[in-house]
Every structure is written in structure tokens, then in C-alpha cells.
Design a protein around this motif. Sequence first.
Motif, short mmCIF file in Angstrom:
data_model
loop_
_atom_site.label_atom_id
_atom_site.label_comp_id
_atom_site.label_asym_id
_atom_site.label_seq_id
_atom_site.Cartn_x
_atom_site.Cartn_y
_atom_site.Cartn_z
N ALA A 1 1.35 -1.29 0.14
CA ALA A 1 -0.01 0.33 0.20
C ALA A 1 1.11 1.47 -0.42
O ALA A 1 1.78 0.82 0.37
N GLY A 2 0.44 2.82 -0.50
CA GLY A 2 1.06 3.61 -0.27
C GLY A 2 0.19 4.72 -0.72
O GLY A 2 -1.49 4.53 -1.25
N ARG A 3 1.07 5.68 -0.81
CA ARG A 3 0.02 7.62 -0.87
C ARG A 3 -0.52 7.44 -2.67
O ARG A 3 -1.54 8.08 -2.59
N ASN A 4 0.43 6.77 -3.53
CA ASN A 4 -0.29 6.78 -4.64
C ASN A 4 1.25 5.76 -5.29
O ASN A 4 1.11 4.89 -5.08
N PRO A 5 0.31 5.89 -6.64
CA PRO A 5 0.85 4.80 -7.79
C PRO A 5 2.78 4.73 -7.78
O PRO A 5 3.06 3.13 -7.44
N THR A 6 2.93 5.02 -7.80
CA THR A 6 4.65 5.48 -7.67
C THR A 6 5.11 4.68 -6.33
O THR A 6 6.18 3.89 -6.74
N GLU A 7 4.44 5.22 -5.28
CA GLU A 7 4.79 4.84 -4.01
C GLU A 7 4.86 2.55 -4.16
O GLU A 7 5.68 2.18 -3.85
N VAL A 8 3.92 2.45 -4.37
CA VAL A 8 3.32 1.33 -4.10
C VAL A 8 4.64 0.72 -5.35
O VAL A 8 5.33 -0.48 -5.02
N MET A 9 5.23 1.33 -6.42
CA MET A 9 5.66 0.58 -7.25
C MET A 9 7.01 0.75 -7.23
O MET A 9 7.99 -0.61 -7.46
N LEU A 10 7.09 1.29 -6.37
CA LEU A 10 8.80 1.48 -6.11
C LEU A 10 8.61 0.42 -4.49
O LEU A 10 9.43 -0.40 -4.62
N LYS A 11 7.59 0.17 -4.02
CA LYS A 11 7.76 -1.14 -2.83
C LYS A 11 7.92 -2.28 -3.34
O LYS A 11 8.79 -3.19 -2.82
N HIS A 12 7.08 -2.43 -4.92
CA HIS A 12 7.18 -3.90 -5.42
C HIS A 12 8.90 -4.27 -6.09
O HIS A 12 9.30 -5.29 -5.71
N VAL A 13 9.38 -3.03 -6.11
CA VAL A 13 10.17 -2.69 -6.93
C VAL A 13 11.73 -3.85 -5.24
O VAL A 13 12.82 -4.28 -5.64
N GLU A 14 11.53 -3.15 -4.97
CA GLU A 14 12.44 -2.56 -3.24
C GLU A 14 12.13 -3.59 -2.38
O GLU A 14 12.88 -3.57 -1.67
N LYS A 15 10.91 -3.27 -1.50
CA LYS A 15 10.40 -4.28 -0.34
C LYS A 15 10.48 -5.09 -0.32
O LYS A 15 9.20 -6.13 -1.00
N ILE A 16 11.14 -6.17 1.21
CA ILE A 16 10.78 -7.38 0.93
C ILE A 16 9.59 -7.32 1.40
O ILE A 16 8.80 -6.78 2.75
N PRO A 17 8.63 -8.41 0.73
CA PRO A 17 6.52 -8.03 1.64
C PRO A 17 6.94 -8.68 3.18
O PRO A 17 7.68 -9.51 3.89
N ASP A 18 6.12 -7.89 4.41
CA ASP A 18 5.58 -8.30 4.48
C ASP A 18 4.30 -9.55 4.86
O ASP A 18 3.53 -9.40 4.98
N LEU A 19 4.68 -10.77 5.93
CA LEU A 19 3.98 -11.97 4.70
C LEU A 19 3.37 -12.43 6.61
O LEU A 19 3.06 -13.81 6.38
N THR A 20 3.05 -12.12 7.33
CA THR A 20 2.91 -12.35 9.26
C THR A 20 1.61 -12.90 8.61
O THR A 20 1.39 -13.19 9.67
N ALA A 21 1.03 -11.66 8.40
CA ALA A 21 -0.63 -11.70 8.37
C ALA A 21 -0.65 -13.70 7.52
O ALA A 21 -2.08 -13.99 8.65
N LEU A 22 -0.56 -14.38 7.08
CA LEU A 22 -0.61 -15.25 6.29
C LEU A 22 -0.17 -16.32 7.59
O LEU A 22 -0.67 -17.26 7.89
N GLU A 23 1.29 -16.13 8.70
CA GLU A 23 1.33 -16.86 9.65
C GLU A 23 0.24 -17.37 11.05
O GLU A 23 0.82 -18.33 11.54
N SER A 24 -0.30 -16.01 10.78
CA SER A 24 -1.44 -15.80 12.00
C SER A 24 -2.93 -16.57 11.98
O SER A 24 -3.67 -16.82 12.42
N LEU A 25 -3.11 -16.94 10.54
CA LEU A 25 -4.23 -18.18 9.76
C LEU A 25 -4.50 -19.67 10.62
O LEU A 25 -3.89 -19.97 10.42
N ASN A 26 -5.65 -19.29 10.97
CA ASN A 26 -6.02 -20.60 12.08
C ASN A 26 -5.93 -21.67 10.91
O ASN A 26 -7.29 -22.00 10.88
N HIS A 27 -5.33 -21.89 10.65
CA HIS A 27 -5.56 -23.03 9.27
C HIS A 27 -4.29 -24.20 9.10
O HIS A 27 -3.54 -23.67 8.64
N VAL A 28 -4.11 -25.51 9.15
CA VAL A 28 -3.42 -26.42 8.65
C VAL A 28 -2.87 -25.80 7.39
O VAL A 28 -1.57 -26.69 7.68
N GLY A 29 -3.31 -26.01 6.52
CA GLY A 29 -2.10 -25.53 4.91
C GLY A 29 -1.72 -23.93 5.15
O GLY A 29 -1.40 -23.72 4.40
N ALA A 30 -1.67 -23.41 5.91
CA ALA A 30 -1.42 -21.67 6.41
C ALA A 30 0.47 -22.17 6.15
O ALA A 30 0.62 -21.08 5.71
#
Length: 695
Positions: free
Chosen positions: A232-261
Motif C-alpha cells: 500500500a502507498g500514498r500514490n501508484p509510484t510509491e506502491v511500484m517502488l515498494k514492489h521493486v525494493e521492499k521485501i513483503p511482510d507476510l506475517t499475516a499468513l502465519e496467523s491464519l488458523n488453518h492446517v494449510g497456512a
Amino acid sequence: MTDSNDHKKLTGLTLDRWEILDRIGEGGMSEVYRARHVIMNKFGAVKFLKADLSQDETAVKRFQQEAMTSGSLAHPNVVQVYDCGASEQGFYLILEFLEGLSLEDLLIERADADEEGIGRLSIDEAIPIFIKVCQGLAHAHSRGIVHRDLKPSNIMILRQNNDVKIVDFGIAKFMMTAGRELNSLTKTGEVFGSPLYMSPEQCRGRQLDGRADIYSLGCLMYEAVTGRKLMAGRNPTEVMLKHVEKIPDLTALESLNHVGAPLLHAIVARCLEKEPESRFADVEELIAALEEVPLTTSSKKPTAARANQVEQSGFSIMTPLLVLAALVTVLLMGVAVFALWPVPKIPEHQLKLKDPQPLLTYTYRPRLFDARRKKELLEVQPTLDFLRGGVKEPSPENLLKICRLNLNCADIKYADQRYEKAGKDFADVLDDLKKYKDVKIGVDVLDKLDKTVSDGTRLVASERQGNIELSLKANLGAVAAYRAAQRNSQPRDSATDSFNNDMREVLHDAEDALNDVHIEKYGDPIVLNDLLTVFIVHMEDNHELEKARRYLERNLSVEFLQRLADRRRNISSSELEQDVHGNKLEEISKRANLADLYRIAEKFDIEDPYLEPLEYMQNEPQIEKALLSRLRFRHGLYLLEREKGDYFRQAAAEFERALPGLTGSEKTACASYAYEAKKHYDWFGSLLFRFHNGI
């Protein structure tokens, strides 16, 4: 053209046997109407390009491209396009009518019903949806089409059977084939797509393949099961820069209460790798991974009443015959499942199948001098202007001395590993020969300066024999020296552009020399062979394979090889006379390399080019087992790609002969290809082979 806001005027019109019923939606470029075919009485959707875009050439072409890409696809998970055209009401597409919700609408609906306002799917719901999305994409990718705009609004979930359809191929792009784009509205450097779901390479405007869609799927899967945007970002350019440079935070997937998480977390993380090579190789591999995610949803167990009914029906006790029949059925089903289970694929780029084998090499051997002679030559080099005679043309004798002195000094610097300086000295010789092109150095000048008489080593002679010999040696040394400087990172950062320009000029001079009819006729075949070799090596290193193939064909022509053999026989050097075996190995390696270039170029209209080099190499103790196995693997691919007759059997035989000498991913891929080849002529044997090799 009809105004896009005055949609009521379109209701009731009949457009090419489609009666427009009512307006059902609007996008940035188009309006969509529900329609009915007046003869077949089936429903469809008519999509009109907005009137204010009808004069926009790019918008019109993009609209046409959606028709072309979607129209070329026929898959249950891709929206079907029936027709397209132009009318008084505007440009239009006629598509399959889809009754249901987009994934975007479904997530919004879930958010509205959620106390925390989070719209998401359970893993049990999401996995089947995304497997179907992947199946539709796999079909598109197999036709060379990258969607490039995967987002929740472009995934439709049908109301009747919960089936899934991918829609809106408006900015889809045909992938590269044989080095060319088949068709595209966009050029490398332009950026199209929805920033929230774009891959890093798409954000950079780089060339895309199916792995860009895999990244977008990672974004979608994360959002679908967590209810959050990945970036997420304030504008499309900021979002695109994050796709290029930022390592995504996937911790929300770890909190899912499911055997396949945990497994889903690993799958999404791999989809979201910054480098395409680190993602799933293709959508089929992603499908296989998703199918491994355990789901908690299961069918209901029979009730006690139902169990009693089954007992009373008399089928609760199975006879031995029924047991045997069941076992046979299970066995046959197991064999069928094993046969149909997809073979693991190794990405072609990982196997480097577009790089010819064996890799050709060349080692330049500079002339060596003792310390005293080196000092004398380097001290004389600054006085060359005197020998040139100022502004006048030097005599043939002086031009020969100048060039030979520079060649000797270049060899000294090459031997001392001062490659860039050596390259400049070799280039100076070429500059002098071009500057004083009217000065002819004939055989008489060569013999006079060398104080010798013709020894018969020159097969033919030219009035410019000295110029030709000097040009060949200087071109050979210059290419070798600049390549060595590049490999050893000798050009300073501040001089890199200058070095690259010099190298381009040297390569241009070398190619001119190779195409000079006088050099081809009068040049020393031994030096010419060396120049051809180093030039071909450089072309292959830079993946200019078509050019490398042309020069290698010339290098291996009957006429050239005969001249080279005659020249070697006339030289009295015992060292060269004793190197007959090495010369043959060099020729065979080049023939094997040329055979692999034919495979890469898909040239099947010639006699099998691998046979001669393989026959020689298999009896040659100096050939590494791994190299011979790699070449047999490539030969198997060459045969397999012919896709007919006895070639499948021959291909399988080559793959099996290659297997013992291969390791890692090459061995895995070779076994898989052997299995695929065997299936065409021995189905049961292929199953045994697959079982034995653990494929």
C-alpha cells in the motif's frame, strides 16, 4: 458515435443478431451491456469502447488486442469472445455472459458483513479458486500470452457452479518467441498494469514472461486470505517502488488458523520473489504446489440411520471376489494416476539450454622475450613517429618495422597481464595500416627485412602480403586483449565508456577482416583460424548465436579446412607437426558446438550434425565424461524436437546414455525427457522407467 452516458438509446437495438437488453457495467475504457442472440436465444455481453476514446488510436488498438488475445484462447477458465467489430454505436466485442461476482465484489461483500470490516476468504475457499485461475493462465501462457493485469476485478466467480473465469486481456502481451515479440502494443520501457499487483520487472518496464503473472497471483492470494493489500502507498509510484525494493511482510499468513497456512505462506513467498528466476518456473509448477495444500473441508459422514439402512440392504459383507475386484481396481487406478501424474519440469533457463555445448574457448599465446630484449623494445616504442617520417608516408620497410615493433610491445604487455594497454598497441597497428593504406608491403619487403628467401610456407602471395599478415595478427591480438581486459575488470570506472567504444571498434575491425576477400585468399589460414575462433567465442558469450553459427559454418567448411591442413603440413615446426591430435580435437569440439547451435535455431533440415562429433568423442580418452553426457543430452533434445517416427526411440536411447554422467537438475531433466520420449513407443516400459528412476 453514441454518447457513452446516453445508454438508454442502445437498449433495444440489434447489433449483428444480438439484441441489446440492458446496461450491466462500466469500466475505464468501456461500457458493458447484456444481450440476447435473436436466433439461438442465448445471452451474451456486448462491450462498447467509450465514445470519447473512439479517436484514440492506442485505446482502439488495445480494444482490438483484447479481442485478438481472448479470441485465441479456448479454456473453461478464460472468458470466451464470440465476435468483434465496429458499428455506428462504436467499436464492440461480444463476449460470453457471466452471471456472478468478481473476486473484488466478493471481498467487498465479505467486508460489509464482517464486524471488523475485513473482506477475506478462507484457505479452503481460496485454494480451489486460484487453482482454476492458474489453469486458465497456464492455457494463456502456452499460447504465448501474458495477462499483465491480474487483479480481483478481473477474476469472475460464477453464481451457478462456482466456476472461475479470467477476464479483460486488454493489455495482455504476446511473449518472446525465437528472439522476437509476436505482437505487442507496448515496447520495453513502458509500464502498464495495476500497481497494487504488478511484478518488479513490470514496474521497471522490462520484458515480461509468465512469471510476471505468477507474482501478481502471489499478491492476489495474499489479499484474498488476509483481507489486506500486499503493498500500500500514498500514490501508484510509491506502491511500484515498494514492489521493486521492499521485501513483503507476510506475517499475516502465519496467523491464519488453518492446517494449510504454513505451506500457503511458502507458496506465496516464492511467488513474490523479486527475481523471476527465483519464482515458480511456470504456472503448472504453482498448480502442483497449491494442490499440496491440505484442506479441512470434507464430506459429511453417514448418519447412524443411514448406516443401519446399508447393513439391512445386504451389502455390508463383501465376498472374497468383491475384495479381489476392489484390489485390482485400486491397482489399476494407481497405475493410471501414476502415469498421468505430471512430470516435474526444470526451467529451460536453469538448464542453460540456450547456451551451446561444448563452450568454445580460445587462449592467445603472446610471443615471449627475455628481459633485455623486452627493455630494448619498450624503450624504442616512443620513437615510432620518427620511423613514420613525420607527416609523410613511411616507406614499406619502415611501416613494417613500426607495425612489428608495436606487435612485439603488445605481446610483452599481454604477457605481463596489462591487457588494456596491449589492446591499444594492437589497435595502433590497425590504425597505421588504415592510415597508410596506399603503402604496400610485398613479399620482397618481407624477405628483405627478414634477410631470408621464400621458404615455400606461403601457399599464395599478394603484392600486399605484409599488410594482410600484419592486419590478421593485430586483429587477433586486439580482440584477445580487450576480452582479457574485460574479464579481468581492468578498465577503470571513469574510463568504462571509452573502453567499451574501443572494444566495439576492435570487433568491427575484426569482422571487416574476416569478410575481406583478399585476407580470405592470401591470409595465413592458421592465424585466420585463430581469429575466427576468438570472434566466435565472443559472439557466443554475448549470445549472438546466429552470427556465431554463420562464422562457425565458414570455419568448418571443406575449403577452409583443406587450406588449413595444407598450411600446417608446409610448416617445419615440430611443435605444430606433433599437435595433429589437438587440432582434430579442436575441430570436433567446434562441430559439436555447431550441432548444438543448429538445435537452438531449430534447424532440422540437415543430416544429424551430432553424429560425427559424438562418434569421435566417445572413443577419445581426453574428453570429460560430463561433457560427453551433456552433449548426448542435447542430442536427445534435438531428436525429440523432431516429434516423429523413430526419433522418439533414438532420443530415449541418447537420454539414457547421458544419465550416468549428469548430476543435479540436468540429470532430473534428462530422466524426465527420457520418460516423455519412451511414452511415444512403449507406454508400459515408460512407467517402469519412471518408477525405476523416481520421476
